[in-house]
Design an enzyme around this catalytic site. Sequence first.
Site, PDB file in Angstrom:
ATOM      1  N   LYS A   1      -2.425   0.927  15.283  1.00  0.00           N
ATOM      2  CA  LYS A   1      -1.663   1.674  14.265  1.00  0.00           C
ATOM      3  C   LYS A   1      -0.740   2.722  14.893  1.00  0.00           C
ATOM      4  O   LYS A   1      -0.849   3.923  14.647  1.00  0.00           O
ATOM      5  CB  LYS A   1      -2.586   2.323  13.237  1.00  0.00           C
ATOM      6  CG  LYS A   1      -3.378   1.296  12.434  1.00  0.00           C
ATOM      7  CD  LYS A   1      -4.029   1.890  11.214  1.00  0.00           C
ATOM      8  CE  LYS A   1      -4.769   0.850  10.394  1.00  0.00           C
ATOM      9  NZ  LYS A   1      -6.013   0.347  11.005  1.00  0.00           N
TER      10      LYS A   1
HETATM   11  O1  S5P Z   1      -5.143  -0.806   5.047  1.00  0.00           O
HETATM   12  C1  S5P Z   1      -5.907  -1.123   5.954  1.00  0.00           C
HETATM   13  C2  S5P Z   1      -5.443  -1.516   7.193  1.00  0.00           C
HETATM   14  C3  S5P Z   1      -6.351  -1.900   8.164  1.00  0.00           C
HETATM   15  S1  S5P Z   1      -5.743  -2.553   9.625  1.00  0.00           S
HETATM   16  N1  S5P Z   1      -7.234  -1.141   5.730  1.00  0.00           N
HETATM   17  C4  S5P Z   1      -8.136  -1.504   6.687  1.00  0.00           C
HETATM   18  O2  S5P Z   1      -9.329  -1.508   6.387  1.00  0.00           O
HETATM   19  N2  S5P Z   1      -7.703  -1.839   7.942  1.00  0.00           N
HETATM   20  C5  S5P Z   1      -8.651  -2.161   9.031  1.00  0.00           C
HETATM   21  O3  S5P Z   1      -9.416  -3.317   8.654  1.00  0.00           O
HETATM   22  C6  S5P Z   1      -9.679  -1.057   9.301  1.00  0.00           C
HETATM   23  O4  S5P Z   1      -9.226  -0.198  10.330  1.00  0.00           O
HETATM   24  C7  S5P Z   1     -10.903  -1.828   9.714  1.00  0.00           C
HETATM   25  O5  S5P Z   1     -10.880  -2.059  11.107  1.00  0.00           O
HETATM   26  C8  S5P Z   1     -10.789  -3.171   9.021  1.00  0.00           C
HETATM   27  C9  S5P Z   1     -11.634  -3.306   7.768  1.00  0.00           C
HETATM   28  O6  S5P Z   1     -12.990  -3.261   8.063  1.00  0.00           O
HETATM   29  P1  S5P Z   1     -14.123  -3.545   6.946  1.00  0.00           P
HETATM   30  O7  S5P Z   1     -15.403  -3.273   7.675  1.00  0.00           O
HETATM   31  O8  S5P Z   1     -13.915  -2.611   5.809  1.00  0.00           O
HETATM   32  O9  S5P Z   1     -13.990  -5.003   6.567  1.00  0.00           O
END
Ligand code: S5P
Length: 457
Positions: A285
Amino acid sequence: MTKEQFVLELEKIGAIKFGRFTLKSGLTSPFYFDLRDMISFPYILEGISDLLVERIKDMEFDVITGIPYTALPIASLVASKMKKPLVYMRKEEKAYGTGNNVIGKFEKGAKCLVIDDLITTGASKIETAEKYEKEGIVIEDFVVVIDRSSNGTEELAKDGYKLHSLISLEEIVQLLKDKDLITAEKVKEVEEFTSSLTKPAKKEKYINPLIKKLLDKMNEKESNLVLSLDVTTQNEFFAMLDKVGDEIVMLKTHVDIINDYDEKFVPKLQEYAKRQNFLIFEDRKFADIGNTVRHQFRNGVYKIADWAEYVTVHMVAGELILKGLFEGIEGHAGFVLARMSSKGNLLNETYTRKCFEAAKNNPQWVAGFIGHGSSVEDIRRFKAKFPGSELLMMPGVKKEAGSDAMGQQYLTIEDAVGGGADCIIVGRGILQADDPKAEAKLYRERAWKAFQKRINN
Ligand code: S5P
């Protein structure tokens, strides 16, 4: 006031200009209409509102709006003359999904007539309609003062809207010609310009090689699952990859959360990527000025550019961040964060649009967008605005919709992919499962099935 008088008055106040003008679309136009100053000439404002009232008096609608800034004062006068309620949309909309963007009183389902000064392509009209529809207002008709488009009626009809216009560009040119207010040469230029719009040159669609690479890998592995491997030790990291690496098309890392990161990490990761056949995406990011992100990407402890082909990029510092990151090095591209999954995030529609513009201007450096949405429909509309063949990468996905305690919001696999996600990015949905291997297989199968269903429809 007649239409002819109105046009001549516009000419007098300098609202009709001939020269060379760069339009929003990037095209150079030999003429330009600027109706903004009209409000300072009461007789013109009065005249145009009477003409509009005459044009719409038999149409059915509950409320009237005008698109700010130019058309709003016109619409208020028209509304007042017709004894109809006026509403309008905030121009500086609140953050995405917060609602209450319409000012004025209306009932849900109210039919609204939209007044605007001009139509050029129709794109902004459709955007406006979508914004109103999100707030529970129904839009079917647009009335514009001047139609300077080549195919606005058809463009709006594609999305189910009707265009009514008061005066066409041809009528204006004809009138000015009759009155000797425009040279024959200018008339020819205008005609050439408008006919060039109706026959857009067919261009080969550019596809970024990194987009192609990911699509090829997806097809080869029959997977559109990206694992977000958010763990904090190398042991956990590689133990998880042993279980799920075969199911994923791409691995997303946050390399800076690994406590025991050392020089052995990257070679080992690369060896896994080769053996288990996945691509590498570091979710760094980047968000700083070009010079700083260039160092953050290429130098420091992690030297991300040496091993990650894909990285995430925020557009908050402006699109030159892409140059800072990718200029002079081959084989890398960014996923631009156009929308985020977290509750209360500050990315609004204007920001999202700027992200699309940045991608349009730098297709060689953008492989896709990170995005999310409030519903299948919402994602569909979001994706329809992508400028090229960018991919939609969607985090915030789980088997069931919901949220966590720190603002993450989840859509289901089927809603995410059905709406337009090309890849789903899944972290805890898999990492915290009792049997991550079986869970990754399940996510892959469901997401791939939904993807096949969408692209074959
Ligand atoms: O808007 C976003 C963008 C990203 S890249 N929302 C997110 O959650 N992410 C990333 O996706 C976040 O940094 C994390 O690594 C992943 C989601 O993880 P989860 O455990 O919630 O599925």
